[in-house]
Design an enzyme around this catalytic site. Structure first.
Site, PDB file in Angstrom:
ATOM      1  N   ASP A 253      -2.869  -1.838  -7.417  1.00 14.83           N
ATOM      2  CA  ASP A 253      -3.605  -2.254  -6.230  1.00 14.83           C
ATOM      3  C   ASP A 253      -4.994  -2.790  -6.597  1.00 14.83           C
ATOM      4  OD1 ASP A 253      -4.780  -2.579  -3.783  1.00 14.83           O
ATOM      5  OD2 ASP A 253      -4.370  -0.555  -3.053  1.00 14.83           O
TER       6      ASP A 253
ATOM      7  N   ARG B 191       0.850  -1.188   0.000  1.00 10.92           N
ATOM      8  CA  ARG B 191       0.000   0.000   0.000  1.00 10.92           C
ATOM      9  C   ARG B 191       0.889   1.241   0.000  1.00 10.92           C
ATOM     10  NH1 ARG B 191      -5.559  -1.188  -0.524  1.00 10.92           N
ATOM     11  NH2 ARG B 191      -6.064   0.595   0.756  1.00 10.92           N
TER      12      ARG B 191
ATOM     13  N   SER C 224      -7.953  -2.059  -4.050  1.00  8.57           N
ATOM     14  CA  SER C 224      -8.595  -0.743  -4.163  1.00  8.57           C
ATOM     15  C   SER C 224      -9.514  -0.686  -5.372  1.00  8.57           C
ATOM     16  CB  SER C 224      -7.526   0.354  -4.268  1.00  8.57           C
ATOM     17  OG  SER C 224      -6.848   0.502  -3.038  1.00  8.57           O
TER      18      SER C 224
ATOM     19  N   GLN D 243       0.117   2.162  -6.236  1.00 10.95           N
ATOM     20  CA  GLN D 243      -1.325   2.416  -6.330  1.00 10.95           C
ATOM     21  C   GLN D 243      -1.930   1.903  -7.631  1.00 10.95           C
ATOM     22  OE1 GLN D 243      -1.798   6.643  -5.653  1.00 10.95           O
ATOM     23  NE2 GLN D 243      -2.512   6.328  -3.574  1.00 10.95           N
TER      24      GLN D 243
ATOM     25  N   TYR E 277      -4.773   1.027   6.371  1.00 12.92           N
ATOM     26  CA  TYR E 277      -5.786   0.163   6.970  1.00 12.92           C
ATOM     27  C   TYR E 277      -5.980   0.513   8.444  1.00 12.92           C
ATOM     28  CZ  TYR E 277      -5.624  -3.038   2.963  1.00 12.92           C
ATOM     29  OH  TYR E 277      -5.696  -3.596   1.714  1.00 12.92           O
TER      30      TYR E 277
END
Length: 374
Positions: free
Chosen positions: A128, A120, A131, A125, A226
């Site tokens: 990911d 993360r 997500s 990104q 998180y």
């Protein structure tokens, strides 16, 4: 080098790569083999894959010949055994929740990458998948709730009188929660959101929702965005606050999860029983233990007129765009390990190492190492 794309199980409508992504891979000087009808449930025909430059093959051939095997859900151990010894397996293997499969991969000296392990970080990104799929889930959860709710979401001023807007409570303001907030607001609901991370407050407010504050949360900047485990005192205060808001809510959507652990229970049985008949709870964490005490994975339970929907793979309900997003995540990751048409696994790269379950009989991801040593 041959990259194989498998057809997913019958309950999975997505496909790892759509034809448009395959076309990009072909330009990287690799061969792409696609299992027949792999993309049919995502409305991508074999003909479209052929037009993109792929070859259509039977599953057995792909398992035996692929240098890199791409999928979404994990395949069975007997199919892994049919792969060539040097073949690399890649998918959303849920390696931390499936120690039997992880142990098997290590024992058989396989190389495997699990996309939910992508770090993360800002640099990662674009790779990911959690997500990306959470975006789909948050959106679909609100539409599902709106469909089940015996009321309108927006306010109406009609000749028959005024309709007040529905009240929606979102628990967890990560990617799924924020998308749920945005979607519920677009539908005209009055939205309240809770998250243990104070950093989420600004994002919640920017989307037009009200933030539910519970003081005293423990935060960890190293948790990758998180939530982390909380003290017993805080958890009770949190449940009491949620209970008060839940009694006024028409819809609750729960999205709170902790990687590698059981989902935190946020909605108690007493809370469900105190809610208004006709209310709806959509529990996106049902497959990892559930945020609601009464939710069941992939089932709808009704208690005192409150419907509790335990959902797991909502992304499969939107296979075209979900597959497109998943495929883009894959391409961004594959750029790190494909050079001049060949595999080049550089474990000095933190993203490559962080996503790798095991290589040559040794676990690589630090959390996998810890899990296997416990």
């Amino acid at each position: 080098m041959i990259i194989g794309i498998l057809k997913e199980p019958i309950d999975e409508a997505r496909v790892a790569l759509l034809p448009e992504a395959v076309k990009t891979l072909i330009s990287w000087k690799v061969s792409v083999w696609v299992e027949n009808n792999a993309g049919s449930s995502a409305y991508a025909s074999d003909e479209l894959y052929k037009e993109a430059g792929a070859e259509i093959h039977q599953r057995a051939e792909i398992l035996q010949q692929s240098d890199l095997l791409l999928g979404i859900q994990a395949i069975a151990e007997d199919e892994i055994a049919k792969m060539k010894p040097s073949g690399v397996l890649m998918g959303q293997l849920n390696a931390l929740f499936n120690p039997e499969l992880t142990n098997y991969l290590v024992k058989e000296k396989r190389t495997a990458f699990s996309m939910e392990l992508v770090p993360r970080t800002t640099r990662a990104q674009a790779m990911d998948v959690l997500s990306s799929m959470a975006t789909v889930s948050g959106y679909k959860a609100v539409l599902m709730a709106a469909d089940l709710l015996p009321r309108f979401f927006p306010m109406f001023m009609t000749a028959a009188g005024s309709i007040t807007p529905s009240r929606v409570l979102i628990l967890g303001a990560g990617v799924a929660g924020l998308q749920a907030i945005a979607t519920a607001r677009r539908l005209g609901a009055s939205v309240f959101a809770f998250d243990v991370r104070q950093a989420a407050k600004e994002e919640v407010l920017s989307l037009g929702a009200k933030f539910v504050d519970v003081e005293g949360a423990t935060e960890d900047k190293g948790a990758g965005g998180y939530a982390v485990e909380q003290s017993a005192e805080y958890l009770q205060k949190q449940k009491d606050t949620i209970h008060e808001h839940a009694m006024k809510a028409d819809v609750i959507i729960t999205t709170a999860q902790i990687p590698g652990r059981k989902a935190p229970q946020l909605v108690e049985e007493r809370t469900v029983r105190a809610m208004k008949p006709g209310s709806v709870i959509i529990d996106l964490a049902a497959s990892s233990g559930g945020n609601c005490a009464l939710s069941q994975p992939d089932q709808t339970v009704e208690v005192n007129g409150v419907r509790i929907v335990g959902v797991g793979n909502l992304a499969a309900n939107m296979p075209q765009d979900a597959s497109k997003m998943y495929g883009k995540n894959y391409l961004n990751f594959l750029k790190l390990i494909i050079k001049d048409g060949n595999l080049n696994l550089n474990f000095e790269d933190d993203i490559v190492a962080g996503t790798c379950v095991c290589h040559d009989g040794k676990p690589v991801n630090s959390r996998i190492v810890q899990m296997l040593n416990n």
